[in-house]
Write a protein that holds these residues in place. Sequence first.
Motif, PDB file in Angstrom:
ATOM      1  N   MET A  65       0.811  -1.213   0.000  1.00 26.83           N
ATOM      2  CA  MET A  65       0.000   0.000   0.000  1.00 26.83           C
ATOM      3  C   MET A  65       0.844   1.262   0.000  1.00 26.83           C
ATOM      4  N   VAL A  66       1.977   1.234   0.707  1.00 18.83           N
ATOM      5  CA  VAL A  66       2.902   2.366   0.705  1.00 18.83           C
ATOM      6  C   VAL A  66       4.181   1.914   0.010  1.00 18.83           C
ATOM      7  N   PRO A  67       4.355   2.253  -1.258  1.00 21.19           N
ATOM      8  CA  PRO A  67       5.563   1.842  -1.974  1.00 21.19           C
ATOM      9  C   PRO A  67       6.819   2.372  -1.285  1.00 21.19           C
ATOM     10  N   ARG A  68       7.901   1.631  -1.418  1.00 15.41           N
ATOM     11  CA  ARG A  68       9.148   2.034  -0.763  1.00 15.41           C
ATOM     12  C   ARG A  68       9.551   3.450  -1.179  1.00 15.41           C
ATOM     13  N   ARG A  69       9.349   3.806  -2.437  1.00 14.55           N
ATOM     14  CA  ARG A  69       9.783   5.134  -2.887  1.00 14.55           C
ATOM     15  C   ARG A  69       8.941   6.259  -2.298  1.00 14.55           C
ATOM     16  N   ARG A  70       7.808   5.909  -1.643  1.00 14.92           N
ATOM     17  CA  ARG A  70       6.957   6.925  -1.020  1.00 14.92           C
ATOM     18  C   ARG A  70       7.267   7.109   0.469  1.00 14.92           C
ATOM     19  N   ILE A  71       8.166   6.290   1.006  1.00 15.17           N
ATOM     20  CA  ILE A  71       8.532   6.417   2.407  1.00 15.17           C
ATOM     21  C   ILE A  71       9.665   7.428   2.536  1.00 15.17           C
ATOM     22  N   PRO A  72       9.481   8.502   3.296  1.00 14.76           N
ATOM     23  CA  PRO A  72      10.542   9.515   3.425  1.00 14.76           C
ATOM     24  C   PRO A  72      11.840   8.899   3.943  1.00 14.76           C
ATOM     25  N   ARG A 113      15.185 -12.259  -7.182  1.00 18.08           N
ATOM     26  CA  ARG A 113      14.266 -11.144  -7.387  1.00 18.08           C
ATOM     27  C   ARG A 113      14.827 -10.170  -8.413  1.00 18.08           C
ATOM     28  N   ARG A 114      13.925  -9.631  -9.213  1.00 18.15           N
ATOM     29  CA  ARG A 114      14.285  -8.619 -10.197  1.00 18.15           C
ATOM     30  C   ARG A 114      13.999  -7.235  -9.636  1.00 18.15           C
ATOM     31  N   ALA A 115      14.663  -6.234 -10.184  1.00 16.14           N
ATOM     32  CA  ALA A 115      14.361  -4.861  -9.783  1.00 16.14           C
ATOM     33  C   ALA A 115      12.928  -4.547 -10.168  1.00 16.14           C
ATOM     34  N   PRO A 116      12.118  -3.958  -9.270  1.00 14.37           N
ATOM     35  CA  PRO A 116      10.733  -3.636  -9.601  1.00 14.37           C
ATOM     36  C   PRO A 116      10.644  -2.738 -10.823  1.00 14.37           C
ATOM     37  N   ALA A 117       9.644  -3.014 -11.643  1.00 11.80           N
ATOM     38  CA  ALA A 117       9.427  -2.187 -12.825  1.00 11.80           C
ATOM     39  C   ALA A 117       8.776  -0.879 -12.426  1.00 11.80           C
ATOM     40  N   PRO A 118       8.892   0.188 -13.244  1.00 14.99           N
ATOM     41  CA  PRO A 118       8.230   1.455 -12.926  1.00 14.99           C
ATOM     42  C   PRO A 118       6.719   1.272 -12.859  1.00 14.99           C
TER      43      PRO A 118
END
Length: 228
Positions: free
Chosen positions: A58-65, A216-221
């Motif tokens: 629900m909270v993507p890693r890139r959205r965590i400060p 694991r692969r790098a997550p896609a955009p």
Amino acid sequence: MCVNYRPPTPEQFGTLGAFSDLPNDWRWPEETWKDYVAPILRRGAHGRIEARLATYGMVPRRRIPPEIKPFDTMNARAESIGERRSFALPWRRLQLCAIPMAWFYEPCYESGRAVRHGIGMADESLFFVAGLWRDWPEEDGTAATSFTQITINADEHPLMKRMHKPDDEKRSLVILPRDEVEDWLGCSDLEVARSFLRHYPAEKMRDWAAPSAPARRAPAPSANLELF
């Protein structure tokens, strides 16, 4: 709880009417992990069912400060879904989704050590899991979607109580009967929505020892796809 699962292949979506328009050349990893992009179903702004690509968690890693310690939001506990900050607003807004799967993975300790098990339908059919979604504004004016799966206590479920460490609370994803998926997506009352958060019959499920997880692969955009 469940941290990864097997989404349907593009070819398998032919058995799920809502995804019949997906392009055959659209590919994604064989297993969905945190922050991977995967397809979900939800109700759109005008009440139509739509398929979206959404990131798992629900909270993507890139959205965590950066000053906040990373945390996981792949699973939302039904008992606290209305109180947890990550899930409360989407739940109150009934931002419900259905996540298509071929199977999901859990650890089984019956042998005395963790053995990865796949869990799916006894007839090997595809199925949907109940979840929540939310949108995140992007700098270009578009919105990226994320989702979480809803879990319930499984201490008494004949199959799911076998998973996880012996002393851990047993949990299960909420598997939606195929004929209830549209009703779930169209819920307009929280109490009605809660009535869907129940166990799927164990006799209609199966489990098996599964191969080790692939690298694991790098997550896609993030991406969005509307089909209706």
